[in-house]
Design a protein around this motif. Structure first.
Motif, PDB file in Angstrom:
ATOM      1  N   ARG A   1      20.787 -47.117 -53.663  1.00  0.00           N
ATOM      2  CA  ARG A   1      20.712 -46.785 -55.094  1.00  0.00           C
ATOM      3  C   ARG A   1      19.292 -46.476 -55.518  1.00  0.00           C
ATOM      4  O   ARG A   1      19.056 -45.813 -56.520  1.00  0.00           O
ATOM      5  CB  ARG A   1      21.230 -47.955 -55.934  1.00  0.00           C
TER       6      ARG A   1
ATOM      7  N   HIS B   1      11.073 -61.453 -50.169  1.00  0.00           N
ATOM      8  CA  HIS B   1      12.516 -61.638 -50.359  1.00  0.00           C
ATOM      9  C   HIS B   1      13.349 -60.618 -49.581  1.00  0.00           C
ATOM     10  O   HIS B   1      14.475 -60.302 -49.952  1.00  0.00           O
ATOM     11  CB  HIS B   1      12.853 -61.611 -51.849  1.00  0.00           C
TER      12      HIS B   1
ATOM     13  N   GLY C   1      14.955 -64.588 -54.805  1.00  0.00           N
ATOM     14  CA  GLY C   1      14.147 -63.575 -55.475  1.00  0.00           C
ATOM     15  C   GLY C   1      14.924 -62.521 -56.231  1.00  0.00           C
ATOM     16  O   GLY C   1      14.344 -61.629 -56.826  1.00  0.00           O
ATOM     17  N   GLY C   2      16.255 -62.615 -56.248  1.00  0.00           N
ATOM     18  CA  GLY C   2      17.015 -61.596 -56.942  1.00  0.00           C
ATOM     19  C   GLY C   2      17.105 -61.823 -58.430  1.00  0.00           C
ATOM     20  O   GLY C   2      17.574 -60.980 -59.134  1.00  0.00           O
TER      21      GLY C   2
ATOM     22  N   ARG D   1      15.259 -56.909 -68.923  1.00  0.00           N
ATOM     23  CA  ARG D   1      15.525 -57.537 -67.618  1.00  0.00           C
ATOM     24  C   ARG D   1      16.585 -56.765 -66.835  1.00  0.00           C
ATOM     25  O   ARG D   1      16.702 -56.917 -65.633  1.00  0.00           O
ATOM     26  CB  ARG D   1      15.992 -58.980 -67.850  1.00  0.00           C
TER      27      ARG D   1
ATOM     28  N   LEU E   1      19.991 -49.388 -64.579  1.00  0.00           N
ATOM     29  CA  LEU E   1      20.819 -50.535 -64.934  1.00  0.00           C
ATOM     30  C   LEU E   1      20.721 -51.625 -63.858  1.00  0.00           C
ATOM     31  O   LEU E   1      20.878 -51.358 -62.665  1.00  0.00           O
ATOM     32  CB  LEU E   1      22.275 -50.095 -65.105  1.00  0.00           C
TER      33      LEU E   1
ATOM     34  N   VAL F   1      18.043 -53.325 -63.149  1.00  0.00           N
ATOM     35  CA  VAL F   1      16.680 -53.506 -62.619  1.00  0.00           C
ATOM     36  C   VAL F   1      15.753 -53.940 -63.754  1.00  0.00           C
ATOM     37  O   VAL F   1      15.785 -53.388 -64.853  1.00  0.00           O
ATOM     38  CB  VAL F   1      16.164 -52.199 -61.984  1.00  0.00           C
TER      39      VAL F   1
ATOM     40  N   HIS G   1      11.868 -54.635 -58.743  1.00  0.00           N
ATOM     41  CA  HIS G   1      13.035 -55.036 -57.960  1.00  0.00           C
ATOM     42  C   HIS G   1      12.819 -56.453 -57.445  1.00  0.00           C
ATOM     43  O   HIS G   1      11.765 -56.771 -56.910  1.00  0.00           O
ATOM     44  CB  HIS G   1      13.221 -54.096 -56.771  1.00  0.00           C
ATOM     45  N   GLY G   2      13.817 -57.292 -57.591  1.00  0.00           N
ATOM     46  CA  GLY G   2      13.660 -58.669 -57.150  1.00  0.00           C
ATOM     47  C   GLY G   2      13.311 -58.785 -55.684  1.00  0.00           C
ATOM     48  O   GLY G   2      12.550 -59.654 -55.274  1.00  0.00           O
TER      49      GLY G   2
END
Lengths: 89, 369
Positions: free
Chosen positions: A12, A54, A88-89, B8, B30, B32, B52-53
């Motif tokens: 994505r 992560h 980390g998400g 967020r 969406l 991110v 990005h986490g």
């Protein structure tokens, strides 16, 4: 040749197709994959070339030992999976 | 007019309606985290920072107001030299990383510098691009400055640059707000830097260190284009105002209902007018008495008046973060977003407010475009 496959969640964000690569270590294999998809590197490695905090790499079913230099040896039949660590998400 | 909300869970747009209201619109990226946005008035480009986490921080740019996007380069710290001396966090004695942890500020260069962007980051590196974000360079003069060893994190683990103010009279002069590292100035486009800012007071430090300019936690600093020598600061320990471009600061003690907060905005044509979103100091960070207000001063900080019309006056727990308050170029239209996912707008200079939504993700950045 070793294969490198990336989590589908990356698709994505940036081009991250699975590929066959050459290389004797995980770093060499990943750099070969990044050569084909240059933007991908920053998603997997940090500024200093270490694995992002992560992100997790599975090498033939085992998690990568050397997350800093990615020196784990790769064999011609190795399968490398690059996944999210879920932290980390 | 458009309103861009960095949240967020993506970039969410709103558009002004003919009746003076606002309507929510398109959501981009969406899911991110979008901590920072920059509409570049010089060429119409809209920049969005994506966090990005798992995959790090990225920069996207749109040339059509957010309809389509392309990835630009993300600032990256250069390879750490072998044997480089570690800079230790003075509070915790642990090494400060050489990695981009967070983009905390993104601003354009001067009107005479098309394509120049400044980017402030956690853990404290300042980056400059001369090509619309296609490439970035770490400003080594600041990163290698010996006084960086005095910086420490404020709210985050590592210090960071959250405010970048280019002097509209001279693009070579730039002010930075650093938490925690105080106010820094360059007069030569970033070749050299000086920590300035006498008069600040850090109540979280021992008394003998509280006035040290290097340890200050200016949550946010802003100036306008009309009177750029006037700089407003929402500091961890109160509200401060400078009349000499950040060299000296006066602490303003008359704020009602409180002088703790993160956000500050200044009127684009009248530097005596500024807005703040107060909360209870300093670890509680919720509205005083559960009643949300936006404080305005119109006399340079001699007095502050809380506006409450349209804002919840009981059981309110909203917090506007440091980039969560914005005033449009007309000086009458304002908006602020909160970590609780509400956005309010004002059409009368902040006297009364209307809630645009209470259903949003946490809002971190509000920008008019």
């Amino acid at each position: 040749m070793p294969t490198v496959e990336f989590t589908a969640n990356l698709a994505r964000q940036t081009a991250s197709a699975a590929c066959e690569v050459s290389g004797d270590t995980v770093r060499e294999a990943l750099l070969a994959a990044f050569e084909r998809q240059p933007q991908l590197q920053g998603y997997i490695l940090d500024d200093q070339g270490a694995l992002r905090t992560h992100v997790v790499v599975f090498l033939d079913g085992q998690t990568l030992r050397d997350r800093k230099k990615l020196s784990d040896p790769v064999s011609p039949n190795s399968e490398i999976f690059v996944m999210q660590a879920l932290s980390g998400g | 007019m458009k309103l861009y909300l960095g949240t967020r869970k993506g970039l969410i747009e709103a558009e002004s309606t003919p009746d003076g209201g606002w309507r929510l619109g398109r959501a981009s990226f969406l899911g991110v985290h979008v901590p920072m946005l920059l509409p570049d008035a010089r060429d119409g480009t809209l920049y969005a920072v994506l966090e990005h986490g798992h995959f790090g921080t990225k920069l996207q740019a749109s040339r059509d107001g957010g309809a389509t996007w392309e990835e630009r380069a993300s600032p990256a710290y250069p390879p750490k030299p072998e044997g480089a001396t570690e800079v230790l966090c003075p509070m915790r004695q642990v090494p400060v990383p050489w990695n981009l942890e967070k983009i905390w500020s993104l601003e354009t260069g001067g009107a005479d510098q098309p394509g120049v962007l400044w980017c402030g980051t956690i853990p404290g590196g300042l980056f400059r691009s001369e090509d619309h974000g296609a490439t970035w360079s770490l400003v080594e003069s600041l990163w290698q400055h010996p006084k960086r060893a005095k910086w420490f994190g404020g709210g985050y683990d590592w210090p960071g640059i959250h405010s970048i103010l280019v002097d509209p009279r001279d693009s070579q002069r730039v002010l930075l707000g650093i938490s925690c590292g105080g106010v820094w100035e360059t007069a030569d486009g970033g070749a050299s830097w000086e920590c300035i800012g006498a008069g600040q007071q850090a109540d979280y430090m021992p008394p003998e260190l509280a006035g040290d300019p290097d340890v200050q936690d200016p949550h946010r600093i802003v100036r306008n284009g009309a009177q750029p020598d006037v700089v407003w600061m929402q500091h961890h320990s109160g509200i401060f105002r400078s009349g000499d471009a950040g060299k000296n600061w006066e602490r303003l003690r008359t704020a009602d209902p409180g002088d703790f907060g993160f956000a500050v905005a200044v009127h684009p044509a009248d530097a005596a007018t500024a807005w703040f979103v107060p909360g209870i100091k300093d670890e509680l960070r919720v509205p005083v008495d559960g009643a949300l207000s936006v404080m305005r001063t119109r006399d340079g900080g001699r007095s502050f008046t809380p506006a409450r019309e349209g804002l919840p006056q009981e059981h309110a727990y909203h917090l506007a973060y440091r980039h969560g308050l914005a005033v449009a170029e007309d000086g009458r239209t304002l908006a602020f977003g909160t970590t609780t996912g509400s956005v309010w707008t004002s059409a009368d200079g902040g006297e009364s407010w209307q809630r645009l939504s209470a259903e949003l993700p946490p809002v971190y950045c509000v920008r008019f475009g």
